[in-house]
Design an enzyme around this catalytic site. Sequence first.
Site, PDB file in Angstrom:
ATOM      1  N   ASP A  76       0.706  -2.513   1.734  1.00 35.60           N
ATOM      2  CA  ASP A  76      -0.454  -2.466   0.837  1.00 35.60           C
ATOM      3  C   ASP A  76      -0.291  -3.503  -0.268  1.00 35.60           C
ATOM      4  OD1 ASP A  76       1.674  -0.880  -0.325  1.00 35.60           O
ATOM      5  OD2 ASP A  76       0.215  -0.078  -1.751  1.00 35.60           O
ATOM      6  N   GLU A 112       2.816   1.699  -1.929  1.00 33.20           N
ATOM      7  CA  GLU A 112       3.748   1.348  -3.003  1.00 33.20           C
ATOM      8  C   GLU A 112       3.019   0.891  -4.248  1.00 33.20           C
ATOM      9  OE1 GLU A 112       6.400  -0.974  -5.573  1.00 33.20           O
ATOM     10  OE2 GLU A 112       4.615  -1.672  -4.493  1.00 33.20           O
TER      11      GLU A 112
END
Length: 444
Positions: free
Chosen positions: A87, A149
């Site tokens: 991500d 994250e």
Amino acid sequence: MNVSDAVDAVLPSVVDDLAALVAIPSVSALPTHAGYVQQSAEWVVAQIRALGCDDVRIVTEGGQPAVIARFPGPVGAPTVCLYAHHDVQPTGDVALWTSDPFAVREADGRLFGRGVADDKAGVMVHLAALRAFGGKPPVGVTLFVEGEEEIGSASLATILERHRDLLAADAYVIADSGNWNVGEPAFTTTLRGLVDCVVEVSTLDHALHSGQYGGAVPDALTALCRLLATLHDADGNVAIEGLSAMPDPELDYPESRLRAESGALDGVRLLGEGPIAGRLWTKPTATVIGIDATSVADASNTLAPSARAKVSVRIAPDADPGQALAALTTHLQQHAPWGARVRVSDGTKGSGTTVPFQGPFADAARAAFVEAWGVEPVFTGQGGSIPMVADFQQAFPAAEIVVTAVCDPDSRMHGIDESLHLGDFAKACKAEALLLARLAGEAG
């Protein structure tokens, strides 16, 4: 073919595939991009299956999709877990980028694009090492590619608990930090933690004409500004009582270097006192990262009844996040000007940590990096927070952990025109492949 040559052979395809991964706008913070985050995870799965590995799955556990894949090693060989995340951060104002953030651009030996360094390059370092061995690494490898994250890894602890058997390893490589400089690799040994909150200040029950009531009645935005100003003293030191600091690191970080890297304008003073490395890595910070108030374009001569801001505080690596958030909340409640009402809403909490660089795995990592980079690595701290390191330490206390990097001071992670140095990327790929070979007792 030796390991370095094998990495060289796969690098062109690795760089091409990095561009393909960057083209998927997997911004975990945006609900409208949830489909892209899923697509990104599925893309990683496809690359793993192309290596002949069928032991791969996507797990969510209430959060964004993460990928876990297992490559078995020879009997008796150690198992290494390779971590990265797929991500990325939002782009900010796309008009400020030199080119489309999700279409990789190459210039002056660098690739530009959102996530090209943080941390899709980390994903591709792991895949490069696995490709160099034809999908059959000389030790056991577990590949763990997280999907949230950038929004605090909220479901990571649950993933570690529910999939402990899949993720258990003798050692962990966290490829999500920063190198000391271009051409100078680093292992990260301290990481600050993070807490944040939203503070809302109210002074009125409705908006007022600023000419009719201004001068006697306080507006909430001015009150908020005065409150936020109390977060620092006149020298820029954090003034929140109850926040701790660790001793300053020994590594010298010249002010001239910091000014060049950060783009600080001439005449702008740096915040705080003491060695630069301590201010960046082991002391707390306080930053206002957002304000909700009337925009300049929509401004009128009005006293605002309420205004709010988001405050982010980085805490010392060994500080307790719960205590730090309580200290921040108490400070905001006790420093409201003019009797303004203050309401604080808790945000995220993440632990910092220290990462001891010792043991046979660390020794092998150091030797592999010296071989790949041609110089000794630097041992640094990071001001940014990587809370999952502490999560891994708590879940697998007997394992060794090393925190490696693909970024450099010019990478501008989270910023406009994020970029990756291609030469350093190649060295990072070689270093990881050489590490796996050394753990198996093979020559590089």
